[in-house]
Every structure is written in structure tokens, then in C-alpha cells.
Scaffold this motif. Structure first.
Motif, short mmCIF file in Angstrom:
data_model
loop_
_atom_site.label_atom_id
_atom_site.label_comp_id
_atom_site.label_asym_id
_atom_site.label_seq_id
_atom_site.Cartn_x
_atom_site.Cartn_y
_atom_site.Cartn_z
N GLU A 66 0.74 -1.07 0.02
CA GLU A 66 0.03 -0.12 0.03
C GLU A 66 0.92 1.05 0.15
OE1 GLU A 66 -3.19 2.69 0.03
OE2 GLU A 66 -3.19 0.68 -0.60
N LEU A 67 1.93 1.22 0.68
CA LEU A 67 3.00 2.38 0.63
C LEU A 67 3.29 2.63 -0.53
CD1 LEU A 67 4.98 2.04 4.06
CD2 LEU A 67 3.55 3.96 3.39
N ILE A 68 3.68 1.53 -1.39
CA ILE A 68 4.34 1.63 -2.70
C ILE A 68 3.25 2.36 -3.58
CG2 ILE A 68 5.02 0.37 -4.81
CD1 ILE A 68 6.14 -1.85 -2.46
N ARG A 69 2.06 1.75 -3.50
CA ARG A 69 0.78 2.33 -4.35
C ARG A 69 0.73 3.93 -4.28
NH1 ARG A 69 -1.26 -2.45 -3.55
NH2 ARG A 69 -2.57 -2.10 -1.63
N LEU A 70 0.82 4.26 -2.88
CA LEU A 70 0.94 5.80 -2.59
C LEU A 70 1.89 6.52 -3.10
CD1 LEU A 70 -0.51 5.71 1.11
CD2 LEU A 70 -1.75 6.44 -0.89
N PHE A 71 3.08 5.84 -3.05
CA PHE A 71 4.50 6.38 -3.62
C PHE A 71 4.36 6.62 -4.94
CE2 PHE A 71 8.88 7.37 -3.86
CZ PHE A 71 9.25 7.78 -2.45
N LEU A 72 3.84 5.47 -5.69
CA LEU A 72 3.73 5.61 -7.21
C LEU A 72 3.01 6.79 -7.74
CD1 LEU A 72 3.82 1.79 -8.07
CD2 LEU A 72 5.59 3.50 -8.34
N ASP A 73 1.65 7.08 -6.88
CA ASP A 73 1.04 8.05 -7.15
C ASP A 73 1.64 9.47 -7.11
OD1 ASP A 73 -1.35 6.45 -7.77
OD2 ASP A 73 -2.11 6.73 -5.54
#
Length: 92
Positions: A66-73
Motif C-alpha cells: 500500500e505504501l508503494i501504491r501511494l508512493f507511485l501516485d
């Protein structure tokens, strides 16, 4: 981004936490980073963290993916491009 700094391309090798962080900061400083990752998904070791990470950068508890998804945004909003499945060993 400051207007007095020229936009220049920058290659970042690896889409783990360090590479993604470097790309985001480079974009904020006026560079045009492109991230190259040999694996088929970004995030490196964070992909394996399935326990909530508490108080990471002041965010509510989240697991690694989930942190990766936020970071990718954030990276997309900053204009960072990410190429997956691109081994650099054959290029350099």
C-alpha cells in the motif's frame, strides 16, 4: 520545481525504496528522472512487508504494497517515468 534550473534527463537504476525516493527528490529539484527496474513490479523489499508500518512519514499504518501504491501516485504526479522488466546489465 524552480524555473531557473534546467530540466535535464536522469536515469535511476532500481525501483526499490531508495531508487523511488531518489527519483522523487530529483523531480522536485528540476530533473526529469526515468526509473529502470529489472523486476516486473516496483518496490523492492517493501513488497514483502505485509505487517502494518506504523507512522511512516506521518501516514496512518499501512503495509508495504500500500505504501508503494501511494508512493507511485506521487511519482506519477511529479512526472517520473518507470520502466519495469528492463535489466540494465544488457544496456551498460
Amino acid at each position: 520545481m524552480k524555473e531557473d534550473r534546467p530540466c535535464r534527463p536522469l536515469a535511476v537504476v532500481g525501483a526499490g525504496a531508495a531508487g523511488l525516493s531518489a527519483a522523487l527528490w530529483a523531480a522536485r529539484l528540476g530533473w526529469m528522472p526515468a526509473v529502470f527496474e529489472a523486476a516486473d513490479r516496483p518496490g523492492g523489499q517493501l513488497q514483502a512487508v505485509h505487517q502494518p508500518i506504523i507512522d511512516y512519514l506521518g501516514l496512518p499504518a499501512r503495509d508495504g504494497p500500500e505504501l508503494i501504491r501511494l508512493f507511485l501516485d506521487h511519482l506519477r504526479q511529479a512526472g517520473v517515468s518507470i520502466a519495469l522488466g528492463v535489466p540494465i546489465a544488457g544496456i551498460l
